[in-house]
Design a protein around this motif. Structure first.
Motif, mmCIF file in Angstrom:
data_model
loop_
_atom_site.group_PDB
_atom_site.id
_atom_site.type_symbol
_atom_site.label_atom_id
_atom_site.label_comp_id
_atom_site.label_asym_id
_atom_site.label_seq_id
_atom_site.Cartn_x
_atom_site.Cartn_y
_atom_site.Cartn_z
ATOM 1 N N TYR A 1 17.285 -11.448 -24.586
ATOM 2 C CA TYR A 1 17.906 -10.117 -24.651
ATOM 3 C C TYR A 1 19.053 -10.029 -23.650
ATOM 4 O O TYR A 1 18.864 -10.188 -22.439
ATOM 5 N N PHE B 1 13.069 -2.437 -25.873
ATOM 6 C CA PHE B 1 12.976 -3.808 -26.366
ATOM 7 C C PHE B 1 11.784 -4.521 -25.741
ATOM 8 O O PHE B 1 11.035 -5.216 -26.424
ATOM 9 N N TRP C 1 20.881 -4.223 -30.686
ATOM 10 C CA TRP C 1 19.550 -3.610 -30.617
ATOM 11 C C TRP C 1 19.637 -2.094 -30.754
ATOM 12 O O TRP C 1 18.890 -1.478 -31.505
ATOM 13 N N ILE D 1 19.727 -11.496 -28.698
ATOM 14 C CA ILE D 1 19.808 -10.109 -29.149
ATOM 15 C C ILE D 1 20.627 -9.321 -28.134
ATOM 16 O O ILE D 1 20.242 -9.177 -26.975
ATOM 17 N N GLN E 1 22.551 -6.028 -26.495
ATOM 18 C CA GLN E 1 22.192 -4.631 -26.251
ATOM 19 C C GLN E 1 22.723 -3.704 -27.335
ATOM 20 O O GLN E 1 21.996 -2.849 -27.847
ATOM 21 N N GLN F 1 18.328 -1.216 -34.517
ATOM 22 C CA GLN F 1 17.012 -1.536 -33.985
ATOM 23 C C GLN F 1 15.982 -1.827 -35.076
ATOM 24 O O GLN F 1 15.217 -2.792 -34.975
ATOM 25 N N VAL G 1 16.665 -5.279 -36.553
ATOM 26 C CA VAL G 1 16.338 -6.340 -35.592
ATOM 27 C C VAL G 1 14.825 -6.520 -35.517
ATOM 28 O O VAL G 1 14.309 -7.643 -35.536
ATOM 29 N N GLN G 2 14.098 -5.413 -35.441
ATOM 30 C CA GLN G 2 12.635 -5.493 -35.397
ATOM 31 C C GLN G 2 12.088 -6.185 -36.645
ATOM 32 O O GLN G 2 11.182 -7.029 -36.558
#
Length: 272
Positions: free
Chosen positions: A39, A6, A77, A72, A74, A81, A84-85
């Motif tokens: 995060y 991340f 993510w 966000i 863990q 992932q 989220v990106q």
């Protein structure tokens, strides 16, 4: 604890670590963008053991700075992932844009809606009754789902209300004006005089709903979840079925999110 993948992703977007808000977790910002990325790793969460008011407090602190804050987790993510990106990149303008006027509306079936939302919405699909999408060059680029009308008795006169349950655009694409077009179509087709929706406060303040004529009516209490780190899985916490002590004894983790923001749209407010 810094999550290397991340952290590297954020650094690659041009972000830097931030101290704008006091938090034991990773906080990032990008120059020129009034948004913070928060995060939450589980190792730090277990050490700090924040109370249920922690994330709403961080949310309020960001609002006072006129910043959006994205929380966000863990497990989110690790499990989603790519999505989220894509959402983070969308916030900083790094994705293809399609204007709603370039699209046409189609009624969607359950299979198409489920597949699209499971791929493009962090919370996946629901069993919503009404399902509409936007097609661009015969490709589904956005979808919105709505509930059946519910009779509400929370005022002096009962009324019928619909819920906007989900909206998502395809990963890598922003459909400018897409949600407004779908809501406008739905209200006209169903003669819907009242609509409500909830914004996940982990992902911002729902400011886009205000632009569409919705009114903010309240911030719900944080939702609690049970995290099974061994299987990277979360489930809703039911205090009637589980106790915090039992969860701890089983080696599980009890967390609390930022809550949800309720928005309501009525004919007087809907100017489209």
């Amino acid at each position: 604890m810094v999550n290397k993948p991340f952290h590297e992703f954020m650094m690659n977007t041009g972000a830097v670590s931030s101290k704008l808000i006091e938090t034991p977790f990773g906080l990032y910002c990008l120059t020129g963008y009034p948004v913070l990325f928060h995060y939450i790793d589980f190792q730090t969460y277990k050490i700090q053991n924040p109370d249920i008011a922690f994330l709403p407090g961080v949310f309020s602190a960001a609002q006072k700075l006129d910043h959006k804050i994205i929380t966000i987790w863990q497990d989110v993510w690790q499990n989603k992932q790519e999505l989220v990106q894509a959402r983070i990149l969308a916030m900083i303008g790094k994705r293809e844009r399609v204007h709603a006027r370039q699209t046409h509306i189609a009624r969607l079936d359950k299979a198409a809606t489920t597949a699209f939302l499971d791929q493009n919405h962090l919370q996946g699909s629901t069993g919503a009754y009404y399902k509409f999408g936007l097609l661009f060059n015969n490709e589904l680029v956005a979808a919105a789902t709505f509930s059946k009308a519910r009779t509400m008795y929370d005022g002096p006169v009962y009324y019928r209300s619909y819920e906007l349950e989900r909206f998502a655009s395809k990963k890598g694409i922003t459909v400018t004006g897409g949600l407004g077009k779908l809501i406008n179509h739905f209200t006209q087709q169903l003669n819907a005089g009242h609509m409500m929706t909830y914004a996940d406060a982990d992902w911002g303040s729902g400011k886009g709903y205000r632009k569409l004529g919705f009114s903010f009516t309240g911030h719900s209490v944080p939702q609690q979840f049970i995290i099974d780190e061994a299987h990277n899985k979360r489930t809703y916490f039911d205090p009637a079925a589980h106790s915090a002590e039992e969860i701890k004894e089983k080696g599980l983790l009890l967390i609390a999110n930022t809550g949800s923001l309720k928005y309501v749209l009525t004919p007087d407010l809907h100017q489209q």
